[in-house]
Design a protein around this motif. Structure first.
Motif, PDB file in Angstrom:
ATOM      1  N   LYS B 173     -11.234  -9.169  -5.431  1.00  0.00           N
ATOM      2  CA  LYS B 173     -10.528  -8.060  -6.097  1.00  0.00           C
ATOM      3  C   LYS B 173     -11.510  -6.979  -6.531  1.00  0.00           C
ATOM      4  O   LYS B 173     -11.273  -5.786  -6.364  1.00  0.00           O
ATOM      5  CB  LYS B 173      -9.768  -8.592  -7.321  1.00  0.00           C
ATOM      6  N   SER B 177     -11.646  -3.237  -5.080  1.00  0.00           N
ATOM      7  CA  SER B 177     -11.514  -2.102  -6.017  1.00  0.00           C
ATOM      8  C   SER B 177     -12.666  -1.133  -5.838  1.00  0.00           C
ATOM      9  O   SER B 177     -12.475   0.098  -5.866  1.00  0.00           O
ATOM     10  CB  SER B 177     -11.483  -2.606  -7.459  1.00  0.00           C
ATOM     11  N   GLY B 195       0.884 -10.289  -8.132  1.00  0.00           N
ATOM     12  CA  GLY B 195      -0.055  -9.974  -9.214  1.00  0.00           C
ATOM     13  C   GLY B 195      -1.317  -9.321  -8.670  1.00  0.00           C
ATOM     14  O   GLY B 195      -1.721  -8.238  -9.100  1.00  0.00           O
ATOM     15  N   HIS B 196      -1.931  -9.977  -7.701  1.00  0.00           N
ATOM     16  CA  HIS B 196      -3.168  -9.441  -7.118  1.00  0.00           C
ATOM     17  C   HIS B 196      -2.941  -8.096  -6.469  1.00  0.00           C
ATOM     18  O   HIS B 196      -3.715  -7.159  -6.629  1.00  0.00           O
ATOM     19  CB  HIS B 196      -3.710 -10.408  -6.064  1.00  0.00           C
ATOM     20  N   THR B 198      -0.612  -5.806  -6.862  1.00  0.00           N
ATOM     21  CA  THR B 198      -0.333  -4.654  -7.740  1.00  0.00           C
ATOM     22  C   THR B 198      -1.586  -4.271  -8.541  1.00  0.00           C
ATOM     23  O   THR B 198      -1.730  -3.137  -8.969  1.00  0.00           O
ATOM     24  CB  THR B 198       0.825  -4.953  -8.731  1.00  0.00           C
ATOM     25  N   GLU B 199      -2.468  -5.244  -8.699  1.00  0.00           N
ATOM     26  CA  GLU B 199      -3.719  -4.970  -9.424  1.00  0.00           C
ATOM     27  C   GLU B 199      -4.670  -4.125  -8.567  1.00  0.00           C
ATOM     28  O   GLU B 199      -5.345  -3.232  -9.075  1.00  0.00           O
ATOM     29  CB  GLU B 199      -4.385  -6.307  -9.749  1.00  0.00           C
ATOM     30  N   THR B 218       2.029   2.457  -7.669  1.00  0.00           N
ATOM     31  CA  THR B 218       1.919   1.373  -8.649  1.00  0.00           C
ATOM     32  C   THR B 218       1.765   1.935 -10.067  1.00  0.00           C
ATOM     33  O   THR B 218       0.980   2.867 -10.278  1.00  0.00           O
ATOM     34  CB  THR B 218       0.698   0.495  -8.320  1.00  0.00           C
ATOM     35  N   THR B 220       2.582   0.500 -14.473  1.00  0.00           N
ATOM     36  CA  THR B 220       2.646  -0.712 -15.306  1.00  0.00           C
ATOM     37  C   THR B 220       3.943  -1.490 -15.099  1.00  0.00           C
ATOM     38  O   THR B 220       4.002  -2.688 -15.384  1.00  0.00           O
ATOM     39  CB  THR B 220       2.523  -0.340 -16.802  1.00  0.00           C
TER      40      THR B 220
END
Lengths: 479, 239
Positions: B173, B177, B195-196, B198-199, B218, B220
């Motif tokens: 991740k 990023s 989860g991953h 959307t992160e 994306t 919150t």
């Protein structure tokens, strides 16, 4: 179409199996006619007796290359509520139904009935065939045992077998004939009614059977790679950075053929053909007269690997074809790399078999050389044409033994016609001026090298056009 | 870098696998491709990488059909599954091979791999072990590494987080990023892990039965929106 091809191959294989069996039965029944041409003064039984040890060692070598062990067949059943020793016993017994065990009997039983049973001692006759069966069994279980022990040290086995065959060859060439005398003595002794050799064979068969069964059971309770067992080292080599991706593709092709069972079998069998088998063919003098046989010998002596391995090129890459075509690699470069491998294999096999031609048939050296050029120029191109049309996934980790025809269609079988027929017919037509014929053949091969670039572009275009059907075919079994 | 799906459709037998009238990936976009099993995510990626022939429509890479030219391959790093590896090579052999496809020498390849040492420490792996002898997770790490270390303009990954251990997921991740911070680079990451995805991803494309159901930036609320959609879709599918 696929079903039709499969049926064709099955029919062809069936025909070849029946044909081979009939040849062996005929050879067994009429061995005297064959032996009369080789050694007219020696009785057939004596010739066979003297050759049995050498024959079984050779058969063992082939068996080692081609026969599978039952280990992988047992594994899927281990979770079932069946006692392991029952599974091991069952699969060890079932493994006896192998072509390597059955086919020798097609020769030995008719030979025994026709030539051995005619002898005086009934006990001796029975002990002789009993010893043959024991030797087949020993060979079978010894193979399972040695494969199990040396599965991680195959190189050591090849070294040992080479030393063994080399020693036998020196023994033969030096005129000592120790293994012949030993073989002759043991089986003649049996025929005279003495059971000493039989007891030895029996003890040896019992030992390898028990040892291989024990080893199989042990290997199942201690699976490979576990309990700290070390996986084999991957021997490698580098190519200079300057060779770029072309060098890496050639290197990958070489590693593919060495690290995967089926392509490695093709490689070893091609070397086997161009050396040991070639000795037999070339030693046969003028038994095989005419033009066709020497032409085929020339074609296969240097082009054997290209013909066997090359026609399945790209299928070998099936499992990782997507790794190649989604990378920054032009199809043109892929074809170039494969052509380099095919052509180099012709040169290497030519060099490997050249001493045999010089020593045994110097009159065929010119033919051998002409076919080198023909194979490098024409055969490689014909094979590449076939290879770029392959679209069936192959499991390269399976052996390349008898009955493994995965990926081989009618087209692959029939491809020998356009590959072999033109040079054979051409040499036949030129039989009154054979040197001129060979020179033209060599020049055609050499001249075709000029067209390497347009041919490479043509093959690359074919790969581009058939890209999606190849990917689909290569992934169909992987889903 | 600009990728465009124009009227792309694909059926397998009678089953519609994909039907995308229009979809665009702009420079710097990091897209998470989500959907249920059989939604068409892998077909989407395979058509993009020209591994599957679309029945109609075209995928344009910088305005050029991916089927007609191959320059996109020099700018793309992709890993969909194990078939993207050459399994009879060792890890260093394979990475050298991939480096060579981009004209890198062994030394340059080694240097290019250094920033990824936390994800797959090459100094600790058995350099003589063949890729086919690696565990699923380690093989996946090799594939992802091979797609990333050449720092391509377009990164395409299918289920990159599956089969990875938690530390590796965190490292990945972080790496993704960092790579996404380059405005010249775009990514498409297909994943079931909402989860991953959307992160990491700034945009989510949701596929269902081969069609795009949602295409959203994306924020919150995205994770909750996706959960709600999948919950509802699951109920509908079950009935």
């Amino acid at each position: 179409m696929k079903a039709r091809q499969g049926r064709f191959v099955r029919v062809l294989v069936g025909f070849l199996l029946v044909y081979a069996a009939l040849v062996l039965v005929t050879l067994g029944l009429f061995f005297d006619r064959f032996s009369m041409t080789l050694l007219p003064d020696v009785p057939p039984v004596e010739i066979v007796n003297q050759s049995l040890v050498a024959a079984f060692i050779t058969l063992f070598f082939l068996r080692f290359l081609l026969q599978k062990t039952p280990r992988m067949k047992v594994v899927p059943y281990l979770h079932l509520p069946i006692q392991q020793h029952r599974l091991v016993t069952f699969f060890q017994t079932a493994s006896l139904l192998s072509v390597h065990n059955i086919y020798p009997l097609f020769f030995f039983i008719p030979f025994w009935m026709r030539f051995v049973v005619a002898g005086d001692s009934i006990e001796g006759n029975l002990m002789w065939i009993g010893a043959i069966i024991l030797l087949i069994l020993s060979s079978h279980f010894a193979n399972l045992l040695i494969r199990g022990i040396l599965r991680r040290q195959v190189g050591l086995f090849y070294l040992l077998i080479t030393i063994l065959i080399g020693t036998a060859y020196i023994d033969e060439v030096a005129g000592v004939g120790l293994q012949q005398r030993m073989s002759g003595f043991m089986f003649s002794d049996l025929l005279s009614g003495s059971a000493t050799s039989l007891v030895l064979f029996l003890a040896w068969a019992f030992f390898v059977m028990v040892a291989s069964t024990f080893h199989l059971a042990r290997s199942l309770s201690d699976p490979e790679g576990e309990h700290g067992e070390k996986l084999p080292d991957a021997h490698s080599f580098q190519v200079p950075d300057e060779w770029g991706i072309l060098g890496h593709l050639v290197r990958s092709e070489l590693l593919l053929m060495w690290r995967n069972r089926r392509p490695r079998h093709y490689l070893l069998l091609s070397i086997f053909f161009s050396t040991f088998y070639l000795v037999l063919m070339l030693s046969s003098g003028d038994v095989f007269g005419g033009v066709a046989f020497p032409a085929l010998l020339g074609l296969f002596a240097s082009g054997g690997f290209a013909l066997n391995y090359g026609q399945l090129m790209f299928c070998w890459d099936a499992a990782n074809y997507q790794a190649l075509i989604t990378r920054n690699i032009a199809f043109h470069t892929m074809v170039r790399a494969k052509l380099i491998v095919l052509r180099t294999s012709c040169l290497l096999l030519f060099l490997l078999s050249l001493p045999l031609f010089i020593a045994l048939r110097p009159d065929l050296v010119a033919l051998h050389t002409a076919f080198l050029f023909y194979n490098v120029g024409i055969t490689s191109a014909l094979i590449m044409e076939l290879a770029t049309r392959n679209k069936q996934r192959l499991d390269v980790t399976q052996g390349g033994g008898f009955f493994n025809f995965e990926g081989i269609s009618a087209r692959h079988m029939l491809w020998i016609i356009p590959t072999a027929l033109p040079p054979v017919l051409f040499l036949q037509a030129m039989h009154e001026s054979p040197d001129l014929g060979l020179t033209i053949l060599a020049l055609i091969g050499l001249g075709s090298l000029i067209f390497t670039e347009p041919l490479t572009r043509y093959f690359a275009r074919g790969l581009r056009i058939r890209k999606h059907t190849m990917v689909e075919g290569f992934t169909v079994h992987a889903r | 870098m600009h990728v465009e799906f124009n009227g792309v459709a694909k059926t397998f037998g009678s089953k519609r696998a994909l039907d995308i009238p229009s979809w665009i990936l702009e420079n710097g976009d990091v897209v998470g491709l989500v959907g249920s099993n059989g939604a068409g995510k892998t077909t989407f990626l395979r058509i993009l990488l020209d591994l599957v022939h679309a029945d109609r429509g075209q995928v344009l890479f910088n305005g050029k059909d991916v089927r007609r030219q191959s320059r996109w391959r020099a700018q793309t790093g992709a890993f969909l599954d194990r078939s993207f590896l050459i399994d009879y090579l060792t890890i260093p052999e394979y990475l050298d091979f991939v480096g060579a496809t981009f004209g890198l020498t062994r030394k340059q390849t080694s240097e290019a791999l250094e920033p990824f040492a936390s994800f797959l420490p090459l100094s600790k792996v058995d350099r003589r072990r063949l890729i086919r002898d690696l565990s699923t997770g380690n093989a996946k790490k090799v594939g992802i590494l091979a797609a990333l270390f050449i720092t391509p303009k377009l990164i395409v990954l299918d289920e990159p987080f599956a089969n990875l251990d938690p530390p590796s997921q965190m490292h990945l991740k972080q790496i993704l990023s960092e790579l996404a911070a380059d405005p010249e680079r775009s990514m498409i990451i297909s994943s079931h892990d909402l989860g991953h995805v959307t992160e990491v991803c700034g945009r989510i494309t949701l596929l269902h039965a081969g069609e795009i159901q949602k295409d959203l930036q994306t924020n919150t609320d995205t994770l909750a929106q996706l959960h709600a959609w999948f919950k509802e879709e699951g109920v509908v599918s079950a009935t």
